[in-house]
Design a protein around this motif. Structure first.
Motif, PDB file in Angstrom:
ATOM      1  N   HIS A  29     -20.285  -5.562  19.126  1.00 54.25           N
ATOM      2  CA  HIS A  29     -18.906  -5.314  19.561  1.00 54.25           C
ATOM      3  C   HIS A  29     -18.075  -6.585  19.410  1.00 54.25           C
ATOM      4  O   HIS A  29     -16.930  -6.549  18.932  1.00 54.25           O
ATOM      5  N   LYS A  43     -15.687  -0.554  11.722  1.00 54.78           N
ATOM      6  CA  LYS A  43     -15.766  -1.836  11.027  1.00 54.78           C
ATOM      7  C   LYS A  43     -16.780  -1.840   9.882  1.00 54.78           C
ATOM      8  O   LYS A  43     -17.206  -2.912   9.440  1.00 54.78           O
ATOM      9  N   ASN A  52     -15.576  -7.162  15.794  1.00 49.80           N
ATOM     10  CA  ASN A  52     -14.156  -7.125  16.153  1.00 49.80           C
ATOM     11  C   ASN A  52     -13.495  -8.497  16.125  1.00 49.80           C
ATOM     12  O   ASN A  52     -12.342  -8.633  15.721  1.00 49.80           O
ATOM     13  N   GLU A  95     -17.041   1.198  15.900  1.00 51.32           N
ATOM     14  CA  GLU A  95     -15.893   0.292  15.976  1.00 51.32           C
ATOM     15  C   GLU A  95     -14.957   0.447  14.780  1.00 51.32           C
ATOM     16  O   GLU A  95     -13.899  -0.192  14.726  1.00 51.32           O
TER      17      GLU A  95
END
Length: 291
Positions: free
Chosen positions: A43, A169, A47, A167
């Motif tokens: 996480h 990503k 990010n 996420e």
């Protein structure tokens, strides 16, 4: 003799302690302790690019706990490995060095090739002759390995995993890259069986109907994925009894396993109870044995 493995992934960090058993000329490992804690380093890294001070502090506390457990079990050797989140973090090596200075636990930040190799060393023991596609889905990466007659003939690591998908990503074009790699490397003239490793496929396998003791079908995997997806996050925790850190990533992880199986033409998936931690234990034992 007892051996320990620490696996620090993008979603969780695991400690496994195993006893070494000898039966004639055969050596096996019996799990005597297993602890999993949801650090969620992915996480932070996916990010913000770095491990935050708060996550570093939690990782330090966890390594201190793991060290105490290893001391209580009087382990003869251990190894700690970190995968995609820590290796992609801008401060991953600095965090590992600070933790080592305080705890004495050296964290080896391994690349995707080494990660796949360690898992390969134990997965190959669970397959037979023929063509197999091994799918290992972690929080930050997915490793694919193709075996033919128990020999690995192709391997690739992709920057797509359960936490990355959660996420949003995943690397650009990751799905297409996986599909193209499968098209280039899987022999469509030979039957292919999938082999799944990772925490999410193990949990899914506990929930589905089995076609064999250690196998299930693509259709059953799809059915369970859709069933879980029909519940909210809160319902998955309270009704399906999933851990909170499993409830949100299990569907994205399922999508990877299912997509890879569809693209490769695999109708069946074997789910041995194996993973990176087992490969680490095998490596540590081999090093002790050859000292």
């Amino acid at each position: 003799m007892k051996i320990a493995a620490i696996d620090i992934g993008s979603n969780a960090a695991r400690l496994q302690i195993s006893s070494v058993l000898h039966d004639g000329g055969h050596t096996s490992f019996k799990k005597v302790e297993y602890v999993r804690f949801p650090l969620r380093l992915g996480h932070d890294v996916f990010n913000f690019g770095n491990i935050t001070p708060e996550s570093e502090a939690r990782t330090l506390k966890l390594m201190q706990c793991y060290k105490l457990l290893m001391e209580l079990h009087e382990v003869d050797g251990y190894m700690a490995c970190a995968t995609s989140a820590m290796r992609e973090s801008g401060n991953g090596h600095e965090v590992a060095e600070r933790i080592a200075a305080i705890t004495g636990i050296r964290i080896h930040i391994i690349d995707g090739i080494k990660e796949a190799q360690l898992i390969n060393n134990v997965v190959v023991q669970s397959i037979e002759d023929g063509q197999y596609l091994h799918i290992d889905v972690g929080g930050g990466s997915t490793e694919l390995n193709i075996y033919f007659n128990r020999q690995k003939i192709a391997s690739k690591s992709f920057k797509i995993g359960s936490v990355r998908l959660l996420e949003g990503k995943e690397s650009k074009g990751a799905w297409r890259k996986i599909e193209n790699w499968i098209e280039d490397n899987v022999d469509t003239l030979e039957p292919v069986t999938a082999v799944g490793t990772g925490g999410n496929i193990s949990k899914l396998f506990n929930l589905v109907s089995k076609t064999e003791e250690n196998a299930t079908s693509l259709s059953e995997l799809q059915r369970m994925r859709d069933y879980i997806a029909s519940f909210s996050q809160e319902e998955r925790v309270h009704k399906l009894r999933l851990n909170a850190d499993r409830a949100d990533v299990i569907v994205p992880a399922s999508d990877i396993y299912i997509s890879v199986m569809k693209w490769s033409g695999a109708d069946k998936i074997l789910v041995p109870d194996l993973g990176l931690k087992d490969g680490i234990i095998q490596l540590v034992y081999d090093r002790i044995k050859h000292k």
